[in-house]
Scaffold this active site. Sequence first.
Site, mmCIF file in Angstrom:
data_model
loop_
_atom_site.group_PDB
_atom_site.id
_atom_site.type_symbol
_atom_site.label_atom_id
_atom_site.label_comp_id
_atom_site.label_asym_id
_atom_site.label_seq_id
_atom_site.Cartn_x
_atom_site.Cartn_y
_atom_site.Cartn_z
ATOM 1 N N TYR A 188 0.581 -1.254 0.070
ATOM 2 C CA TYR A 188 0.051 -0.205 -0.256
ATOM 3 C C TYR A 188 0.826 1.119 0.052
ATOM 4 O O TYR A 188 0.358 2.146 0.517
ATOM 5 C CB TYR A 188 -0.955 0.020 1.273
ATOM 6 C CG TYR A 188 -1.915 -1.257 1.474
ATOM 7 C CD1 TYR A 188 -2.869 -1.285 0.268
ATOM 8 C CD2 TYR A 188 -1.857 -2.206 2.466
ATOM 9 C CE1 TYR A 188 -3.404 -2.477 0.501
ATOM 10 C CE2 TYR A 188 -2.639 -3.076 2.364
ATOM 11 C CZ TYR A 188 -3.763 -3.209 1.473
ATOM 12 O OH TYR A 188 -4.410 -4.362 1.437
ATOM 13 N N CYS A 189 2.115 1.151 -0.560
ATOM 14 C CA CYS A 189 2.989 2.584 -0.463
ATOM 15 C C CYS A 189 2.995 3.064 -1.746
ATOM 16 O O CYS A 189 2.729 2.434 -2.922
ATOM 17 C CB CYS A 189 4.474 1.872 -0.120
ATOM 18 S SG CYS A 189 5.585 3.097 -0.306
ATOM 19 N N GLY A 190 3.362 4.477 -1.659
ATOM 20 C CA GLY A 190 3.271 4.952 -2.891
ATOM 21 C C GLY A 190 4.452 4.583 -3.819
ATOM 22 O O GLY A 190 4.468 4.905 -5.141
ATOM 23 N N THR A 199 5.217 1.318 -4.488
ATOM 24 C CA THR A 199 4.764 0.058 -4.923
ATOM 25 C C THR A 199 4.982 -0.283 -6.323
ATOM 26 O O THR A 199 5.347 -1.358 -6.645
ATOM 27 C CB THR A 199 3.520 -0.395 -4.169
ATOM 28 O OG1 THR A 199 3.391 -0.095 -2.994
ATOM 29 C CG2 THR A 199 3.027 -1.697 -4.787
#
Length: 180
Positions: free
Chosen positions: A58-60, A62
Amino acid sequence: MKKVIFIFSIIMFFFKTPATANYEKKIYDFSIESITGETINFKDYKNKVILIVNTASYCGFTKQYDELQELWDLYKEKGLIVLGVPSNSFNQEKNNNADIKEFCEVNFNINFPLTTLTEVKGKDAHELFKWAKKNHGKLAEPKWNFHKILINKEGKVQDTFASFTKPTSKKIIKAIENSL
């Protein structure tokens, strides 16, 4: 002249590089569990270059999975191991290995090795990450997801790269190629 050498020596002491680290252990002394439950023994990666990346679904950052897969495809035959280490150390990862594995395969077609969900910083960090920090300094400790640690063929930390450094950046490619 002696005074200049003395002052220079003092300055160099304070700015010594991690390359002078006294490694009691090398990466080959460690193992970690794979996302499917098998043991990944780093001793099996002797004479390989290893790029360790703590990842999160869920990371920017990813989308960097695509470039990590690209690196794996380009350099695995030359001796590069890309190792994804899913982590919830920054509260941006799924809660179980099955969901993480499915996410990586479905969304990014990942086939490089992934570990089990792993802590990467602080007192609960996996020993591998504590070792990297001890021997390379604070730059080796992940500050965020998609932090990269490059291990050379001697089993030592060669370099580290911040999350915003893309896996296929000139900086990382050059470091990998120089290490291979």
